[in-house]
Write a protein that holds these residues in place. Structure first.
Motif, PDB file in Angstrom:
ATOM      1  N   GLU A  16       1.091  -1.098   0.130  1.00  0.00           N
ATOM      2  CA  GLU A  16       0.014  -0.472  -0.242  1.00  0.00           C
ATOM      3  C   GLU A  16       1.205   1.260  -0.293  1.00  0.00           C
ATOM      4  N   ARG A  17       1.986   1.129   1.020  1.00  0.00           N
ATOM      5  CA  ARG A  17       2.981   2.797   1.066  1.00  0.00           C
ATOM      6  C   ARG A  17       3.819   2.889  -0.275  1.00  0.00           C
ATOM      7  N   HIS A  18       3.771   1.328  -1.294  1.00  0.00           N
ATOM      8  CA  HIS A  18       4.488   1.704  -2.514  1.00  0.00           C
ATOM      9  C   HIS A  18       3.512   2.856  -3.642  1.00  0.00           C
ATOM     10  N   LEU A  19       2.145   1.959  -2.971  1.00  0.00           N
ATOM     11  CA  LEU A  19       1.187   2.427  -4.177  1.00  0.00           C
ATOM     12  C   LEU A  19       0.870   4.078  -4.175  1.00  0.00           C
ATOM     13  N   LEU A  20       0.845   4.437  -2.347  1.00  0.00           N
ATOM     14  CA  LEU A  20       0.462   5.625  -2.041  1.00  0.00           C
ATOM     15  C   LEU A  20       2.289   6.568  -3.066  1.00  0.00           C
ATOM     16  N   ASP A  21       2.860   6.280  -2.590  1.00  0.00           N
ATOM     17  CA  ASP A  21       4.488   6.952  -3.185  1.00  0.00           C
ATOM     18  C   ASP A  21       4.260   7.302  -4.481  1.00  0.00           C
ATOM     19  N   ALA A  22       3.879   6.157  -4.679  1.00  0.00           N
ATOM     20  CA  ALA A  22       3.641   6.336  -6.491  1.00  0.00           C
ATOM     21  C   ALA A  22       2.856   7.081  -6.993  1.00  0.00           C
ATOM     22  N   LEU A  23       1.909   7.101  -6.096  1.00  0.00           N
ATOM     23  CA  LEU A  23       0.667   8.244  -6.454  1.00  0.00           C
ATOM     24  C   LEU A  23       1.263   9.583  -6.440  1.00  0.00           C
ATOM     25  N   ASN A  24       1.864  10.140  -4.966  1.00  0.00           N
ATOM     26  CA  ASN A  24       2.712  10.965  -5.316  1.00  0.00           C
ATOM     27  C   ASN A  24       3.503  11.812  -5.652  1.00  0.00           C
TER      28      ASN A  24
END
Length: 171
Positions: free
Chosen positions: A17-25
């Protein structure tokens, strides 16, 4: 000219989940790119190489006037920043960001094919895409009908509801 671009994001290593959110940011931070919509996050079974953990997948809609190859370079840079390694085709990854559609444009270059060549065959792409795509069809293909033909539909489960307002990190 601004293009509406649809992206697919996936992760199955470490804090998925953190990887997805970091990518979106990081996508949000690209100049001349506006993040317009994001889907919920879905947990899915791996496809292709199946000897790996489950994925978290989602879709995003952005707007940009950048050329597709320029955007691709930015997205590959984000994958590198988030330590994506390409060891096994369809293998484990911290992050995968695919360009699914680029306005109504179609092209096939050595580095990029749009529309994504397998997007209409994968429920883990179509289910999140349907959440954010206002059109019933992309590139002349009815998204619902394509989803009905996908053999992996039952392997896609809602993992977490999320909105753009849940993003608050920096790249």
């Amino acid at each position: 000219m601004k293009y509406r671009v649809f992206l697919s994001l996936g992760s199955n290593i470490e804090d998925r989940e953190r990887h997805l959110l970091d990518a979106l940011n990081c996508i949000f931070a690209i100049s001349d790119v506006s993040l317009e919509k994001i889907s919920n996050i879905y947990e899915t079974e791996p496809v292709g190489y199946t000897e790996q953990g489950r994925f978290l997948n989602m879709a995003a809609q952005i707007a940009t006037s950048r050329k597709a190859e320029e955007l691709l370079e930015e997205l590959l840079g984000i994958e590198k920043l988030l330590k994506r390694e390409r060891i096994i085709r369809w293998g484990p990854r911290t992050i995968d960001i695919d360009i699914l559609a680029y306005g109504d444009l179609k092209f096939d270059t050595p580095r990029l094919t749009v529309p994504h060549p397998r997007m209409f065959e994968r429920a883990f792409v179509l289910i999140p895409l349907m959440e954010i795509c206002d059109k019933k069809e992309l590139y002349g293909v009815n998204i619902r009908e394509a989803l009905d033909k996908c053999s992996d539909r039952d392997g896609v489960r809602l993992y977490k509801k999320i909105t753009i307002f849940d993003l608050h990190g920096a790249c």
